[in-house]
Write an enzyme that holds these catalytic residues in place. Sequence first.
Site, PDB file in Angstrom:
ATOM      1  N   ASP A 239      -3.227   8.480  -1.141  1.00  0.00           N
ATOM      2  CA  ASP A 239      -3.617   7.404  -0.230  1.00  0.00           C
ATOM      3  C   ASP A 239      -5.074   7.008  -0.469  1.00  0.00           C
ATOM      4  O   ASP A 239      -5.415   5.825  -0.585  1.00  0.00           O
ATOM      5  CB  ASP A 239      -3.414   7.884   1.213  1.00  0.00           C
ATOM      6  CG  ASP A 239      -3.904   6.895   2.252  1.00  0.00           C
ATOM      7  OD1 ASP A 239      -3.600   5.693   2.126  1.00  0.00           O
ATOM      8  OD2 ASP A 239      -4.577   7.320   3.208  1.00  0.00           O
TER       9      ASP A 239
ATOM     10  N   HIS B 180       3.678   7.033   5.534  1.00  0.00           N
ATOM     11  CA  HIS B 180       2.487   7.788   5.958  1.00  0.00           C
ATOM     12  C   HIS B 180       1.645   7.080   7.017  1.00  0.00           C
ATOM     13  O   HIS B 180       0.923   7.741   7.766  1.00  0.00           O
ATOM     14  CB  HIS B 180       1.630   8.165   4.746  1.00  0.00           C
ATOM     15  CG  HIS B 180       0.808   7.056   4.171  1.00  0.00           C
ATOM     16  ND1 HIS B 180       1.289   6.179   3.241  1.00  0.00           N
ATOM     17  CD2 HIS B 180      -0.482   6.680   4.395  1.00  0.00           C
ATOM     18  CE1 HIS B 180       0.345   5.326   2.903  1.00  0.00           C
ATOM     19  NE2 HIS B 180      -0.745   5.603   3.599  1.00  0.00           N
TER      20      HIS B 180
ATOM     21  N   HIS C  14       0.827  -1.222   0.000  1.00  0.00           N
ATOM     22  CA  HIS C  14       0.000   0.000   0.000  1.00  0.00           C
ATOM     23  C   HIS C  14       0.856   1.266   0.000  1.00  0.00           C
ATOM     24  O   HIS C  14       0.693   2.115  -0.886  1.00  0.00           O
ATOM     25  CB  HIS C  14      -0.980  -0.015   1.173  1.00  0.00           C
ATOM     26  CG  HIS C  14      -1.687   1.277   1.380  1.00  0.00           C
ATOM     27  ND1 HIS C  14      -2.551   1.828   0.451  1.00  0.00           N
ATOM     28  CD2 HIS C  14      -1.635   2.175   2.413  1.00  0.00           C
ATOM     29  CE1 HIS C  14      -3.012   2.977   0.900  1.00  0.00           C
ATOM     30  NE2 HIS C  14      -2.472   3.213   2.088  1.00  0.00           N
TER      31      HIS C  14
ATOM     32  N   GLU D 125       0.742   6.223  12.762  1.00  0.00           N
ATOM     33  CA  GLU D 125      -0.634   5.927  13.155  1.00  0.00           C
ATOM     34  C   GLU D 125      -0.840   4.446  13.477  1.00  0.00           C
ATOM     35  O   GLU D 125      -1.586   4.096  14.398  1.00  0.00           O
ATOM     36  CB  GLU D 125      -1.593   6.345  12.036  1.00  0.00           C
ATOM     37  CG  GLU D 125      -3.051   6.191  12.409  1.00  0.00           C
ATOM     38  CD  GLU D 125      -3.984   6.701  11.315  1.00  0.00           C
ATOM     39  OE1 GLU D 125      -5.196   6.693  11.542  1.00  0.00           O
ATOM     40  OE2 GLU D 125      -3.486   7.097  10.246  1.00  0.00           O
ATOM     41  N   ASP D 126      -0.154   3.555  12.728  1.00  0.00           N
ATOM     42  CA  ASP D 126      -0.476   2.128  12.803  1.00  0.00           C
ATOM     43  C   ASP D 126       0.604   1.240  13.413  1.00  0.00           C
ATOM     44  O   ASP D 126       0.365   0.047  13.618  1.00  0.00           O
ATOM     45  CB  ASP D 126      -0.780   1.594  11.391  1.00  0.00           C
ATOM     46  CG  ASP D 126      -2.048   2.191  10.806  1.00  0.00           C
ATOM     47  OD1 ASP D 126      -2.839   2.753  11.574  1.00  0.00           O
ATOM     48  OD2 ASP D 126      -2.235   2.098   9.586  1.00  0.00           O
TER      49      ASP D 126
END
Length: 259
Positions: free
Chosen positions: A155, A89, A64, A93-94
């Site tokens: 994205d 990116h 991705h 966050e993940d």
Amino acid sequence: MSSSSPSFNVEAERAQILAAFKGLLKSLKDRSKEDTKIIRKAFDLAIEAHKDDRRKSGELYIFHPISVARICAEEMALDSTAIVCALLHDTVEDTYISLDDIEDSFGLKIRKIIDGLTKIPDVFDENASVQAENFRKMILTISDDFRVVLIKLADRLHNMRTLSSMRPEKQLKIASETRFLYAPLAHRFGFYTVKTELEDLSMKYCESDVFNEIESKLKSTQDVRARFIRRFMSPIKDELIRQGYKVEIKARTKSISSI
């Protein structure tokens, strides 16, 4: 759009990842050795951070960010800083990667862009009922670096291209957001091809019956339309050439959503 999954064919996937990264590098125009070095560094960190993550489709998650980076390079002609940020990116966050880690490895500018990218989903979640235009204004004020918005558009475009693996209710939610929030942003920034694809993909999930009907009719009339356009253009081109002009005439079919 990630989840954990049991082991797959590791060697085959490693080869696919490397091929995808080489494809990204080939898509970058006029890159310097320094550009290649920092992009490789971001790629290595992204692989490590996402090594246990897979998308709903079962595909390794790393594909991705590579795809988002390639959209930034090929379809938006963004610079190496944007490519680095596209690769990274989702790390803050993940994954376990922090903004401080990003700054230590890549500097303050890239930290600020990643920080802006991380804030965008929170803004939407907290203001889900806000008017679309106000939401777009909020996105534009999250960062003073316009690359935040463009990477977010890339994205969203890749997520829309791979939306078929999601549950129907999730497809509808994401497609609706895309139609009202992200397609107008792409238009505002002048990325009309991106805007059109976002609108078409949104319609595919939000109004699938109408989308499929128009798509089917376009396919069934394609040859007839092509012949008509050739016959229409031919005398115009011949006359312009006769008058001494060098001319190239192009034609395009309107997008499904536009129709």
